[in-house]
Design a protein around this motif. Structure first.
Motif, PDB file in Angstrom:
ATOM      1  N   UNK A  26      16.367 -19.243  -4.577  1.00  0.00           N
ATOM      2  CA  UNK A  26      15.079 -19.466  -3.051  1.00  0.00           C
ATOM      3  C   UNK A  26      15.091 -18.074  -2.792  1.00  0.00           C
ATOM      4  N   UNK A  27      15.783 -17.230  -2.922  1.00  0.00           N
ATOM      5  CA  UNK A  27      15.982 -15.920  -1.797  1.00  0.00           C
ATOM      6  C   UNK A  27      15.157 -14.535  -3.541  1.00  0.00           C
ATOM      7  N   UNK A  28      15.543 -15.179  -4.531  1.00  0.00           N
ATOM      8  CA  UNK A  28      15.029 -14.442  -5.903  1.00  0.00           C
ATOM      9  C   UNK A  28      13.795 -14.609  -6.404  1.00  0.00           C
ATOM     10  N   UNK A  29      12.785 -15.951  -6.409  1.00  0.00           N
ATOM     11  CA  UNK A  29      12.121 -16.254  -6.210  1.00  0.00           C
ATOM     12  C   UNK A  29      11.193 -16.092  -5.095  1.00  0.00           C
ATOM     13  N   UNK A  30      10.903 -16.111  -4.229  1.00  0.00           N
ATOM     14  CA  UNK A  30      10.423 -15.405  -3.119  1.00  0.00           C
ATOM     15  C   UNK A  30      11.094 -14.378  -2.538  1.00  0.00           C
ATOM     16  N   UNK A  48       0.726  -1.810   0.128  1.00  0.00           N
ATOM     17  CA  UNK A  48       0.285   0.050   0.318  1.00  0.00           C
ATOM     18  C   UNK A  48       1.124   1.237  -0.155  1.00  0.00           C
ATOM     19  N   UNK A  49       2.170   0.776  -0.613  1.00  0.00           N
ATOM     20  CA  UNK A  49       2.820   2.185  -0.470  1.00  0.00           C
ATOM     21  C   UNK A  49       4.124   2.241  -1.022  1.00  0.00           C
ATOM     22  N   UNK A  50       4.328   3.025  -2.149  1.00  0.00           N
ATOM     23  CA  UNK A  50       5.341   3.745  -3.316  1.00  0.00           C
ATOM     24  C   UNK A  50       6.398   3.083  -2.335  1.00  0.00           C
ATOM     25  N   UNK A  51       7.169   2.147  -3.743  1.00  0.00           N
ATOM     26  CA  UNK A  51       8.611   1.170  -3.324  1.00  0.00           C
ATOM     27  C   UNK A  51       9.521   2.667  -3.719  1.00  0.00           C
ATOM     28  N   UNK A  52      10.821   2.368  -3.225  1.00  0.00           N
ATOM     29  CA  UNK A  52      11.970   2.416  -3.447  1.00  0.00           C
ATOM     30  C   UNK A  52      12.866   2.379  -5.061  1.00  0.00           C
ATOM     31  N   UNK A  53      13.242   3.069  -5.516  1.00  0.00           N
ATOM     32  CA  UNK A  53      14.163   2.102  -6.376  1.00  0.00           C
ATOM     33  C   UNK A  53      13.683   1.239  -6.233  1.00  0.00           C
ATOM     34  N   UNK A  54      13.485   0.122  -7.845  1.00  0.00           N
ATOM     35  CA  UNK A  54      13.430  -1.749  -7.155  1.00  0.00           C
ATOM     36  C   UNK A  54      15.191  -1.372  -8.058  1.00  0.00           C
ATOM     37  N   UNK A  55      15.223  -2.570  -7.570  1.00  0.00           N
ATOM     38  CA  UNK A  55      16.487  -3.285  -7.552  1.00  0.00           C
ATOM     39  C   UNK A  55      16.894  -4.313  -8.568  1.00  0.00           C
ATOM     40  N   UNK A  56      18.149  -4.580  -8.875  1.00  0.00           N
ATOM     41  CA  UNK A  56      18.482  -5.635 -10.225  1.00  0.00           C
ATOM     42  C   UNK A  56      18.977  -6.722  -9.814  1.00  0.00           C
ATOM     43  N   UNK A  57      19.101  -7.912 -10.160  1.00  0.00           N
ATOM     44  CA  UNK A  57      19.045  -9.296  -9.372  1.00  0.00           C
ATOM     45  C   UNK A  57      20.573  -8.824  -8.836  1.00  0.00           C
ATOM     46  N   UNK A  58      21.418  -7.896  -9.445  1.00  0.00           N
ATOM     47  CA  UNK A  58      22.870  -8.360  -9.259  1.00  0.00           C
ATOM     48  C   UNK A  58      22.832  -6.988  -7.961  1.00  0.00           C
ATOM     49  N   UNK A  83      13.884 -12.905   8.193  1.00  0.00           N
ATOM     50  CA  UNK A  83      14.503 -12.790   7.508  1.00  0.00           C
ATOM     51  C   UNK A  83      15.946 -11.887   6.929  1.00  0.00           C
ATOM     52  N   UNK A  84      16.318 -12.481   5.910  1.00  0.00           N
ATOM     53  CA  UNK A  84      17.426 -11.685   5.239  1.00  0.00           C
ATOM     54  C   UNK A  84      17.734 -10.500   4.895  1.00  0.00           C
ATOM     55  N   UNK A  85      16.440  -9.885   3.933  1.00  0.00           N
ATOM     56  CA  UNK A  85      17.213  -8.133   3.925  1.00  0.00           C
ATOM     57  C   UNK A  85      15.313  -7.734   4.728  1.00  0.00           C
ATOM     58  N   UNK A  86      15.444  -6.223   4.322  1.00  0.00           N
ATOM     59  CA  UNK A  86      14.599  -5.467   4.754  1.00  0.00           C
ATOM     60  C   UNK A  86      13.421  -5.837   4.153  1.00  0.00           C
ATOM     61  N   UNK A  87      12.447  -5.245   4.337  1.00  0.00           N
ATOM     62  CA  UNK A  87      10.774  -5.550   3.507  1.00  0.00           C
ATOM     63  C   UNK A  87      10.823  -4.874   2.526  1.00  0.00           C
ATOM     64  N   UNK A  88      11.611  -3.421   2.774  1.00  0.00           N
ATOM     65  CA  UNK A  88      11.192  -2.938   1.420  1.00  0.00           C
ATOM     66  C   UNK A  88      12.115  -2.790   0.163  1.00  0.00           C
ATOM     67  N   UNK A  89      13.521  -3.349   0.466  1.00  0.00           N
ATOM     68  CA  UNK A  89      14.520  -3.779  -0.598  1.00  0.00           C
ATOM     69  C   UNK A  89      13.671  -5.407  -1.263  1.00  0.00           C
ATOM     70  N   UNK A  90      13.533  -6.611  -0.345  1.00  0.00           N
ATOM     71  CA  UNK A  90      12.826  -7.217  -1.472  1.00  0.00           C
ATOM     72  C   UNK A  90      11.246  -7.025  -1.797  1.00  0.00           C
TER      73      UNK A  90
END
Length: 172
Positions: A111-115, A43-53, A125-132
Motif C-alpha cells: 500500500x505504501x509503495x503504491x500510494x 513545485x520544489x526540487x526533491x532530495x535524492x530519490x530513494x529506492x524501494x529497499x 502520515x507514515x513518512x515525511x512528505x519529501x521522502x514519500x
C-alpha cells in the motif's frame, strides 16, 4: 473585403494553433528533462530519490514489525487487516502504525509503495512528505506505466478542436 477578413481569420487561427502546439511541445520537453521542477514535487526540487529497499527500511525504522499473538492482543483490538480484509493468524508479521492501526506487513508495505505514505484507514502520515514524494517520483521515472508523449499530434488536434470548436475543421 469579406475575402480579406476571412483570410485574416484563417491566418489568426493558424497562428494560434501553431503557438499552442509550440507551448505544448515545450511543456513535454521540460517535463521529460531530469531534475526539473514537477507538480509531483510540490513545485520544489526533491532530495535524492530513494529506492524501494531504502523506502521500506524507513517504514520499518518508524513502524517496526511485530508478531501477531492472539493471547497478547487486546480483546478490543481489530483482528483483521483493513487492506486485504483477512483475519490475522498466529505468528504473522504485522505492522502497527503510530496512529494505532495494524495491518499485515506485506499488505501495508505494498500500500505504501503504491500510494502516498499514509495510513489506509485514517490517512495519517507514515513518512515525511519529501521522502514519500522522492520515492514516488523515482518510481514514476523508472516505471513503464508513465505516460510518454509518442510524437503523435492526434491528441493535440483533438484538444485543439475541443478548445476552438468548429473553426478548426477548416484547417484539417
Amino acid at each position: 473585403m469579406a475575402a480579406l477578413a476571412q483570410l485574416v481569420s484563417h491566418i489568426y487561427a493558424t497562428t494560434l494553433i501553431f503557438l499552442t502546439l509550440l507551448v505544448l511541445e515545450l511543456a513535454v520537453l521540460l517535463r521529460c528533462l531530469p531534475g526539473t521542477l514537477s507538480p509531483l514535487c510540490g513545485g520544489r526540487k526533491l532530495r535524492r530519490p530513494t529506492t524501494a529497499a531504502q523506502f521500506l527500511d524507513l517504514v520499518e525504522a518508524r513502524n517496526p514489525t511485530i508478531q501477531y499473538s492472539r493471547a497478547a492482543s487486546k480483546k478490543r483490538e481489530c483482528t483483521e487487516c483493513a487492506v486485504c480484509l483477512s483475519e490475522f493468524e498466529e505468528g504473522e508479521e504485522l505492522r502497527r502504525l503510530l496512529c494505532g492501526h495494524t495491518f499485515h506487513k506485506g499488505c501495508l508495505d505494498t500500500w505504501l509503495q503504491q500510494r502516498l505514505a499514509t495510513c489506509p484507514l485514517c490517512r495519517s502520515k507514515v513518512l515525511p512528505d519529501d521522502v514519500a514524494a522522492g520515492f514516488h517520483h523515482q518510481q514514476m521515472q523508472s516505471s513503464s506505466l508513465r505516460p510518454e508523449y509518442d510524437g503523435s499530434d492526434e491528441e493535440l488536434v483533438f484538444l485543439l478542436s475541443a478548445i476552438h470548436g468548429n473553426s478548426l475543421h477548416r484547417f484539417l
